[in-house]
Design a protein around this motif. Structure first.
Motif, PDB file in Angstrom:
ATOM      1  N   GLN A 166       0.819  -1.210   0.000  1.00 39.48           N
ATOM      2  CA  GLN A 166       0.000   0.000   0.000  1.00 39.48           C
ATOM      3  C   GLN A 166       0.856   1.265   0.000  1.00 39.48           C
ATOM      4  O   GLN A 166       0.581   2.222  -0.729  1.00 39.48           O
ATOM      5  CB  GLN A 166      -0.923  -0.001   1.227  1.00 39.48           C
ATOM      6  N   LEU A 167       1.899   1.271   0.815  1.00 37.77           N
ATOM      7  CA  LEU A 167       2.782   2.439   0.881  1.00 37.77           C
ATOM      8  C   LEU A 167       3.559   2.619  -0.415  1.00 37.77           C
ATOM      9  O   LEU A 167       3.789   3.744  -0.861  1.00 37.77           O
ATOM     10  CB  LEU A 167       3.742   2.314   2.064  1.00 37.77           C
ATOM     11  N   ALA A 168       3.962   1.512  -1.023  1.00 38.14           N
ATOM     12  CA  ALA A 168       4.677   1.598  -2.301  1.00 38.14           C
ATOM     13  C   ALA A 168       3.805   2.271  -3.348  1.00 38.14           C
ATOM     14  O   ALA A 168       4.288   3.084  -4.161  1.00 38.14           O
ATOM     15  CB  ALA A 168       5.096   0.201  -2.764  1.00 38.14           C
ATOM     16  N   ALA A 169       2.511   1.959  -3.320  1.00 38.32           N
ATOM     17  CA  ALA A 169       1.583   2.563  -4.283  1.00 38.32           C
ATOM     18  C   ALA A 169       1.335   4.032  -3.963  1.00 38.32           C
ATOM     19  O   ALA A 169       1.319   4.892  -4.852  1.00 38.32           O
ATOM     20  CB  ALA A 169       0.264   1.796  -4.272  1.00 38.32           C
ATOM     21  N   GLU A 170       1.171   4.338  -2.689  1.00 35.53           N
ATOM     22  CA  GLU A 170       0.808   5.703  -2.305  1.00 35.53           C
ATOM     23  C   GLU A 170       1.946   6.701  -2.515  1.00 35.53           C
ATOM     24  O   GLU A 170       1.708   7.856  -2.857  1.00 35.53           O
ATOM     25  CB  GLU A 170       0.356   5.729  -0.842  1.00 35.53           C
ATOM     26  N   PHE A 171       3.187   6.227  -2.345  1.00 36.93           N
ATOM     27  CA  PHE A 171       4.310   7.167  -2.358  1.00 36.93           C
ATOM     28  C   PHE A 171       5.323   6.917  -3.476  1.00 36.93           C
ATOM     29  O   PHE A 171       6.395   7.516  -3.486  1.00 36.93           O
ATOM     30  CB  PHE A 171       5.014   7.156  -0.995  1.00 36.93           C
ATOM     31  N   GLY A 172       4.960   6.062  -4.426  1.00 38.23           N
ATOM     32  CA  GLY A 172       5.878   5.802  -5.533  1.00 38.23           C
ATOM     33  C   GLY A 172       6.221   7.053  -6.320  1.00 38.23           C
ATOM     34  O   GLY A 172       7.371   7.267  -6.708  1.00 38.23           O
ATOM     35  N   LYS A 173       5.241   7.908  -6.560  1.00 35.35           N
ATOM     36  CA  LYS A 173       5.484   9.127  -7.332  1.00 35.35           C
ATOM     37  C   LYS A 173       6.329  10.150  -6.574  1.00 35.35           C
ATOM     38  O   LYS A 173       6.802  11.122  -7.160  1.00 35.35           O
ATOM     39  CB  LYS A 173       4.152   9.759  -7.759  1.00 35.35           C
ATOM     40  N   ASN A 174       6.524   9.900  -5.284  1.00 31.53           N
ATOM     41  CA  ASN A 174       7.389  10.763  -4.479  1.00 31.53           C
ATOM     42  C   ASN A 174       8.801  10.199  -4.352  1.00 31.53           C
ATOM     43  O   ASN A 174       9.592  10.657  -3.526  1.00 31.53           O
ATOM     44  CB  ASN A 174       6.792  10.954  -3.082  1.00 31.53           C
ATOM     45  N   ASN A 175       9.101   9.177  -5.169  1.00 28.91           N
ATOM     46  CA  ASN A 175      10.413   8.537  -5.154  1.00 28.91           C
ATOM     47  C   ASN A 175      10.722   7.892  -3.803  1.00 28.91           C
ATOM     48  O   ASN A 175      11.879   7.809  -3.386  1.00 28.91           O
ATOM     49  CB  ASN A 175      11.531   9.527  -5.520  1.00 28.91           C
ATOM     50  N   ILE A 176       9.680   7.424  -3.136  1.00 26.95           N
ATOM     51  CA  ILE A 176       9.859   6.663  -1.893  1.00 26.95           C
ATOM     52  C   ILE A 176       9.568   5.198  -2.201  1.00 26.95           C
ATOM     53  O   ILE A 176       8.454   4.839  -2.585  1.00 26.95           O
ATOM     54  CB  ILE A 176       8.929   7.193  -0.781  1.00 26.95           C
TER      55      ILE A 176
END
Length: 248
Positions: A166-176
């Motif tokens: 879930q976190l990978a999806a939510e913050f992928g565009k933030n390079n996290i």
């Protein structure tokens, strides 16, 4: 490769301690945490490299601990590049004997601790150019063992696996980048805490017919910390535990 600032929870012994030692050896800055302050101080003194090492004692089930870890990393090293959520507890208990207090213990430390420590860290990473979160789960989420009942800790670890994606999806565009490591049986103090005197007796659970070492986990954590294009993965580090079985 740039110098990273890495927070490692549960780093006074076992897997966390091995991860801290490897990152220090690679020249990275490290902030170590443990609930047991005496164990943490011993690890801090034995690890050395104090110019690149800081420590924060505290139980991660307390939200304030995660915040103090981030604050310490910023104060000492100016950034937070990697969080390794290693702190956790494990105990086998038959399902019908699990009461609410027993379940809450694992949900609070394992799942809630990982959740809110990550929340504090990502808040800082959003101010930077991204970062990496590495969660420590277990292969037992996907490969249960009959005769080894552990529904309470496995439920909490299953939540960590789901949180990772879930976190990978939510913050992928933030390079996290957010990934998980799911170890098999690893030689560490955890076995003794669960009354297991000979961890090697479980070697047959793995296709390689041996158990893992803490250094194996540390090496994968280092790869995930330094890699730029892996996210949303739960990587089994299990000697083939999930892949198959021996007969005889």
């Amino acid at each position: 490769m740039k110098t990273l600032t890495v927070i490692i929870t549960g780093a006074s012994t076992g897997i966390g301690r091995a991860i801290a030692a490897l990152f220090l050896k690679q020249g990275h800055n490290v902030v170590i945490n443990a609930a047991n302050e005496n164990n943490l101080i011993s690890a801090f003194n034995e690890l050395g490299s104090h110019h690149q090492l800081a420590m924060v004692a505290g139980d991660i089930s307390n939200i304030s601990t995660g915040k103090r870890l981030v604050e310490t990393a910023i104060a000492r090293f100016g950034t937070v590049d990697v969080l390794i959520n290693n702190a956790g507890i494990f105990e086998s208990k038959p399902f019908l004997e699990v009461d609410e207090a027993h379940l809450d213990k694992f949900l609070n430390i394992n799942l809630k601790g990982t959740f809110f420590t990550t929340q504090a860290t990502i808040t800082q990473m959003l101010k930077q150019d991204g970062g990496a979160i590495i969660n420590i789960g277990t292969v037992l989420v996907d490969h249960a063992i009959g005769g080894f009942p552990a529904t309470a800790p496995i439920s909490s670890k299953g939540g960590i696996h789901a949180l990772t994606k879930q976190l990978a999806a939510e913050f992928g565009k933030n390079n996290i980048r957010v990934n998980g490591i799911a170890p098999g049986i690893i030689r560490s103090p955890l076995q003794a805490k669960n009354g297991i005197s000979n961890a090697d007796a479980f070697a047959g659970l793995h296709l390689l017919n041996r158990i893992g070492e803490t250094q194996d986990v540390a090496q994968l954590a280092l790869y995930l910390a330094e890699s730029n294009f892996v996210t949303g993965e739960i990587i089994n580090l299990d000697g083939g535990h999930v892949a198959g079985h021996h007969i005889g």
